[in-house]
Design a protein around this motif. Structure first.
Motif: not given
Length: 401
Positions: A341-348
């Motif tokens: 999720i953190d990675k996705s948040i960073n990506h987003l």
């Protein structure tokens, strides 16, 4: 003095100690008959002498007082005759009693001697018959052993023990188990396992049996001690309480021929017996174990309770271990999900920032587009200025038309 009563006339006369003892001794003496005859002759002579003396005395008295004493003399003579008869009858009666006692003793002695001889002969015949039967049995056994191989002799001993047990199984050991040990998973096995249990299933006693025999023609003679270690291992592997070696080895050994021999000094709870003690050893061990059945039941109950507690603790420990594993796995997956999720948040966020940067660029481009004019486009570009001028002229011409 001894007083003897005539059984006929009931008159008594006295015999002194020596006379009475002499009569008894004469009866028991081998010369009794001769002495009796001599004594009777002597008594007859004494009687005759006494009669003669009496007659002489009477004659003298009669001569002194002939007519006056005649009646008295006759009376005295009658008394003397009566006394003689009574004495003879008493002596005869005593002799007959003594002779009867002698005859009875002789008859009893003869009967005792006959019974003794018959008893001795009977015992002799009995022991001779037993010795003959034993010799025949030994000869039959030797003949049988000579004709069989070592393996067959051993199997015959096993069959003998199994047959003896099956004869009394129903009455003496209804809940018992006695069968061959066929489990060789540990590398070795005994011959038979005996287990007896109470009605509730509590084990009373268990015995590992090994049967050993050897043909007379076998080249190498084994000893009982050669099999004790293996028997001990079999007893331990099969969880039996006792071990018993039923053996015909060392047939001349006074130790093993004396009966049931314990070898506890070598191995615990182990016995060596001859085949005739097969049933007695089972009975003795079972009866001895019966006294501890109650203790075994209590021990089994305690063990069961301990097993329950141990099982509960084991189950609890398994649950805790499994829960810990599941928690660790879920925690790891949860952390992975958070990381993703953190990675996705960073990506987003990067995408957002990129989109925001694009929006800014678009606004700037739009602003720049809005600020574009013909003058700015044709400035410093004569070709384009000419084209736009020409185009402008054409548009005005069309409007005029």
């Amino acid at each position: 003095m001894h007083e003897i009563i005539c059984p006929n006339c009931k008159k008594a006369f006295k015999v002194d100690e020596s006379g009475y003892a002499e009569i008894l001794n004469q009866v028991r003496n081998s010369e009794f008959e001769q002495q009796i005859r001599d004594r009777l002759e002597l008594a007859e002579k004494e009687k005759q002498n006494a009669v003669a003396l009496a007659k002489n005395a009477l004659n003298s008295a009669m001569q002194e007082a002939a007519s006056a004493k005649d009646a008295e003399i006759q009376s005295l003579k009658a008394k003397v005759d009566a006394n003689d008869i009574a004495q003879q009858l008493a002596v005869s009666q005593a002799v007959r009693a003594v002779e009867k006692e002698r005859d009875d003793l002789q008859s009893s002695l003869r009967q005792s001697e006959l019974e003794k001889r018959l008893g001795e002969q009977s015992l002799k015949d009995k022991y001779e018959t037993q010795l003959k039967d034993r010799d025949e049995a030994i000869e039959r056994l030797r003949d049988m052993k000579a004709r069989l191989s070592t393996k067959m002799v051993g199997e015959t001993l096993e069959q003998h023990c199994e047959t003896e047990f099956n004869r009394i199984r129903a009455t003496a050991f209804p809940n018992a188990f006695f069968e061959k040990d066929n489990d060789a998973s540990s590398g070795s096995k005994g011959d038979y396992v005996f287990r007896d249990s109470a009605e509730d299933g509590t084990e009373i006693v268990s015995i590992m049996f090994e049967m050993k025999n050897e043909s007379d023609t076998t080249a190498t003679k084994k000893k009982n001690e050669d099999f004790l270690k293996e028997l001990h291992n079999d007893r331990t592997e099969k969880d039996c309480e006792y071990a018993v070696l039923v053996s015909l080895l060392e047939s001349d050994s006074e130790l093993y021929n004396s009966g049931i021999v314990d070898v506890f000094h070598r191995y615990p709870k182990m016995y060596v017996i001859r085949p005739q003690f097969f049933i007695p050893i089972i009975t003795l061990l079972r009866n001895a174990a019966m006294k501890s059945v109650d203790y075994k039941k209590e021990l089994a109950l305690v063990k069961a309770q301990n097993v329950d507690i141990t099982s509960f603790e084991d189950d609890l420990e398994k649950f805790k271990t499994a829960f810990s594993k599941n928690y660790d796995l879920a925690s790891r997956k949860f952390q992975t999900a958070i990381d993703e999720i953190d990675k996705s948040i960073n990506h987003l966020q990067k995408t957002k920032d990129a989109l925001l940067g694009t929006d800014r660029n678009l606004r700037l481009a739009n602003n720049k587009a809005q600020d574009v004019t013909i003058k700015k486009l044709t400035r410093k570009n004569p070709t384009m200025a000419a084209k736009f001028a020409q185009l402008d002229k054409t548009d005005r011409s069309d409007d005029d038309s």
